[in-house]
Design a protein around this motif. Structure first.
Motif, PDB file in Angstrom:
ATOM      1  N   VAL A  81       0.876  -1.174   0.000  1.00 25.65           N
ATOM      2  CA  VAL A  81       0.000   0.000   0.000  1.00 25.65           C
ATOM      3  C   VAL A  81       0.910   1.219   0.000  1.00 25.65           C
ATOM      4  N   ASP A  82       0.761   2.053  -1.039  1.00 27.48           N
ATOM      5  CA  ASP A  82       1.598   3.247  -1.181  1.00 27.48           C
ATOM      6  C   ASP A  82       0.741   4.493  -1.331  1.00 27.48           C
ATOM      7  N   LYS A  83       1.348   5.608  -0.948  1.00 22.81           N
ATOM      8  CA  LYS A  83       0.731   6.920  -1.133  1.00 22.81           C
ATOM      9  C   LYS A  83       1.293   7.518  -2.409  1.00 22.81           C
ATOM     10  N   ALA A  84       0.432   8.081  -3.244  1.00 17.11           N
ATOM     11  CA  ALA A  84       0.854   8.719  -4.494  1.00 17.11           C
ATOM     12  C   ALA A  84       0.911  10.230  -4.288  1.00 17.11           C
ATOM     13  N   SER A  85       2.006  10.834  -4.714  1.00 13.19           N
ATOM     14  CA  SER A  85       2.152  12.283  -4.570  1.00 13.19           C
ATOM     15  C   SER A  85       1.774  12.985  -5.871  1.00 13.19           C
ATOM     16  N   LYS A  86       1.693  14.310  -5.795  1.00 11.71           N
ATOM     17  CA  LYS A  86       1.326  15.093  -6.979  1.00 11.71           C
ATOM     18  C   LYS A  86       2.361  14.960  -8.100  1.00 11.71           C
ATOM     19  N   ASP A  87       3.606  14.688  -7.746  1.00 14.26           N
ATOM     20  CA  ASP A  87       4.648  14.534  -8.767  1.00 14.26           C
ATOM     21  C   ASP A  87       4.825  13.069  -9.186  1.00 14.26           C
ATOM     22  N   HIS A  88       3.781  12.257  -8.967  1.00 13.54           N
ATOM     23  CA  HIS A  88       3.719  10.867  -9.426  1.00 13.54           C
ATOM     24  C   HIS A  88       4.766   9.961  -8.779  1.00 13.54           C
ATOM     25  N   LYS A  89       5.146  10.277  -7.573  1.00 12.21           N
ATOM     26  CA  LYS A  89       6.068   9.426  -6.820  1.00 12.21           C
ATOM     27  C   LYS A  89       5.251   8.624  -5.805  1.00 12.21           C
ATOM     28  N   PHE A  90       5.719   7.424  -5.509  1.00 11.07           N
ATOM     29  CA  PHE A  90       5.036   6.575  -4.544  1.00 11.07           C
ATOM     30  C   PHE A  90       5.915   6.397  -3.312  1.00 11.07           C
ATOM     31  N   SER A  91       5.271   6.415  -2.148  1.00 12.27           N
ATOM     32  CA  SER A  91       5.976   6.176  -0.891  1.00 12.27           C
ATOM     33  C   SER A  91       5.084   5.303  -0.011  1.00 12.27           C
ATOM     34  N   PRO A  92       5.684   4.505   0.856  1.00 10.33           N
ATOM     35  CA  PRO A  92       4.874   3.651   1.735  1.00 10.33           C
ATOM     36  C   PRO A  92       3.960   4.498   2.634  1.00 10.33           C
ATOM     37  N   VAL A  93       2.811   3.947   2.965  1.00 10.96           N
ATOM     38  CA  VAL A  93       1.867   4.676   3.822  1.00 10.96           C
ATOM     39  C   VAL A  93       2.399   4.733   5.251  1.00 10.96           C
ATOM     40  N   ARG A  94       1.995   5.754   5.966  1.00 16.39           N
ATOM     41  CA  ARG A  94       2.386   5.862   7.370  1.00 16.39           C
ATOM     42  C   ARG A  94       1.387   5.139   8.276  1.00 16.39           C
ATOM     43  N   PHE A  95       0.320   4.630   7.672  1.00 16.02           N
ATOM     44  CA  PHE A  95      -0.727   3.957   8.433  1.00 16.02           C
ATOM     45  C   PHE A  95      -0.372   2.489   8.675  1.00 16.02           C
TER      46      PHE A  95
END
Length: 165
Positions: A81-95
């Motif tokens: 599960v990743d978070k998508a940013s406005k610049d189309h980058k993905f990072s792991p969720v903090r949840f």
């Protein structure tokens, strides 16, 4: 024998027919390879079900998701599960992400508290690797987290918030 006009046209006609058959055959093979590649890229990829979420600033959320496949044996370690940013980058969720099951079905729950405006974004549940973006609409496994009390995200003409993908 090839000096007469009729014989030259006949040879050229046969050469043209041979060329057309050869090119059509190659095009058919290329088309078939493309179709098989497109099908195999989707074959085995699980069906992912998740819905958009709403939360309050400072509050908490709990979102459920499901992965199902009759073609492959699913493993929890391959679910991300990743978070998508406005610049189309993905990072792991903090949840927190908790999952149950394996084999043909995995169910999971995403829980988070102390929501901030930074949490308002698109999220993606995926299996093994991030899938290719679809031609239209949001990707499968995507959901939006909207936070009350935060500025609204940009909208598309469909009225649905833009998923940063």
């Amino acid at each position: 024998a090839l000096t007469s006009g009729f014989a030259c046209r006949r040879v050229l006609c046969r050469a043209k027919q041979w060329y057309q058959r050869r090119v059509r055959g190659n095009m058919s093979i290329l088309f078939l390879a493309f179709v098989i590649g497109a099908v195999s890229a989707q074959a085995g990829y699980p069906t992912i079900t998740v819905e958009d979420q709403k939360g309050e600033k400072g509050g908490s959320i709990s979102a459920s998701f499901t992965l199902e496949s009759s073609e492959i044996k699913l493993q929890q370690s391959d679910v991300h599960v990743d978070k998508a940013s406005k610049d189309h980058k993905f990072s792991p969720v903090r949840f927190s992400v908790k999952m149950e099951g394996s084999g043909s079905k995995i169910t999971g729950t995403i829980t988070g508290d102390k929501l901030t405006c930074d949490d308002q974004s698109g999220y993606l549940v995926y299996y093994q690797r991030i899938p290719r973006p679809p031609a239209h609409g949001p990707p499968p496994g995507s959901f939006m987290l909207l936070i009350d009390g935060c500025p609204k995200p940009p909208r598309r003409s469909s009225g649905r918030p833009t998923f940063y993908y």
